[in-house]
Design a protein around this motif. Structure first.
Motif, mmCIF file in Angstrom:
data_model
loop_
_atom_site.group_PDB
_atom_site.id
_atom_site.type_symbol
_atom_site.label_atom_id
_atom_site.label_comp_id
_atom_site.label_asym_id
_atom_site.label_seq_id
_atom_site.Cartn_x
_atom_site.Cartn_y
_atom_site.Cartn_z
ATOM 1 N N GLY A 14 0.793 -1.226 0.000
ATOM 2 C CA GLY A 14 0.000 0.000 0.000
ATOM 3 C C GLY A 14 0.822 1.270 0.000
ATOM 4 O O GLY A 14 0.284 2.358 -0.177
ATOM 5 N N SER A 15 2.129 1.154 0.166
ATOM 6 C CA SER A 15 2.970 2.353 0.283
ATOM 7 C C SER A 15 3.117 3.113 -1.034
ATOM 8 O O SER A 15 3.470 4.290 -1.025
ATOM 9 N N MET A 16 2.836 2.481 -2.141
ATOM 10 C CA MET A 16 2.994 3.140 -3.441
ATOM 11 C C MET A 16 1.651 3.509 -4.073
ATOM 12 O O MET A 16 1.569 3.798 -5.258
ATOM 13 N N ALA A 17 0.593 3.536 -3.274
ATOM 14 C CA ALA A 17 -0.740 3.856 -3.797
ATOM 15 C C ALA A 17 -0.806 5.250 -4.404
ATOM 16 O O ALA A 17 -1.541 5.479 -5.360
ATOM 17 N N ASN A 18 -0.015 6.174 -3.866
ATOM 18 C CA ASN A 18 -0.072 7.563 -4.342
ATOM 19 C C ASN A 18 1.196 8.007 -5.056
ATOM 20 O O ASN A 18 1.416 9.199 -5.234
ATOM 21 N N GLY A 19 2.034 7.059 -5.412
ATOM 22 C CA GLY A 19 3.265 7.464 -6.080
ATOM 23 C C GLY A 19 4.188 6.306 -6.357
ATOM 24 O O GLY A 19 3.758 5.161 -6.480
ATOM 25 N N SER A 20 5.468 6.636 -6.418
ATOM 26 C CA SER A 20 6.480 5.669 -6.787
ATOM 27 C C SER A 20 7.786 6.087 -6.119
ATOM 28 O O SER A 20 7.837 7.052 -5.362
ATOM 29 N N VAL A 21 8.843 5.391 -6.415
ATOM 30 C CA VAL A 21 10.163 5.739 -5.902
ATOM 31 C C VAL A 21 11.203 5.361 -6.957
ATOM 32 O O VAL A 21 11.002 4.438 -7.746
ATOM 33 N N LEU B 173 8.195 9.827 -5.668
ATOM 34 C CA LEU B 173 7.589 10.535 -6.796
ATOM 35 C C LEU B 173 6.074 10.479 -6.710
ATOM 36 O O LEU B 173 5.506 9.522 -6.180
ATOM 37 N N THR B 174 5.427 11.496 -7.281
ATOM 38 C CA THR B 174 3.971 11.465 -7.413
ATOM 39 C C THR B 174 3.611 10.461 -8.503
ATOM 40 O O THR B 174 4.490 9.954 -9.216
ATOM 41 N N LEU B 175 2.327 10.223 -8.681
ATOM 42 C CA LEU B 175 1.884 9.340 -9.763
ATOM 43 C C LEU B 175 2.270 9.896 -11.130
ATOM 44 O O LEU B 175 2.406 9.148 -12.099
ATOM 45 N N ASP B 176 2.464 11.226 -11.206
ATOM 46 C CA ASP B 176 2.894 11.872 -12.451
ATOM 47 C C ASP B 176 4.405 11.906 -12.612
ATOM 48 O O ASP B 176 4.916 12.485 -13.569
ATOM 49 N N GLY B 177 5.124 11.334 -11.659
ATOM 50 C CA GLY B 177 6.577 11.275 -11.749
ATOM 51 C C GLY B 177 7.309 12.495 -11.215
ATOM 52 O O GLY B 177 8.515 12.626 -11.404
#
Length: 141
Positions: free
Chosen positions: A73-80, A104-108
């Motif tokens: 669930g840690s990447m639900a709103n973004g990435s790394v 990063l946000t979902l938009d990178g």
């Protein structure tokens, strides 16, 4: 040192650098895809880990308990994204590895300050494993 030994040593170190880069790539892949078991496969059983928020985890069992709670669930709103910054070979089978992480946000787009993890890795049976590690939030200059 003769040139054959120097060439062999350079080739071995190049292969080790590539293997360490793959560990960093696997850290990123396992976090982006929320794969705790893939992430945990990178650790020695007696590893220590200090999280970016200063929580000390000792041994794979404790690291696993934390990871199984924190990663899903840690990447639900973004990435790394992680990148290798530097490697210091302390011995041929021990390396201090400096990386840079950026959430990063979902938009990178970058969110917050980057992280500045330091991984001490040990090479065992041909694999580089996370051994003594600390993830630190990098403060703005």
């Amino acid at each position: 040192m003769n040139t054959t030994t120097a060439t062999t040593d350079a080739l071995a170190q190049s292969a080790d650098l590539q293997a360490i880069e793959r560990v960093i790539a696997t850290i990123e892949h396992s976090q982006v895809n929320e794969l705790p078991d893939e992430f945990l496969s990178l650790f020695r059983s007696d590893a220590i880990w200090t999280t970016a928020h200063g929580k000390l985890l000792t041994g794979l069992e404790e690291i696993a308990a934390f990871t199984h709670k924190a990663l899903p669930g840690s990447m639900a709103n973004g990435s790394v994204r992680y990148e290798l910054v530097d490697v210091l070979f302390i011995r041929p089978d021990v390396a201090a590895v400096k990386a840079r992480g950026q959430y990063l946000t979902l938009d990178g787009e970058p969110t917050g300050n980057p992280t500045s993890p330091l991984y001490v890795m040990a090479k065992e049976e041909g694999r580089w494993l996370l051994t003594a590690n600390q993830n630190t939030v990098q403060l703005p200059e």
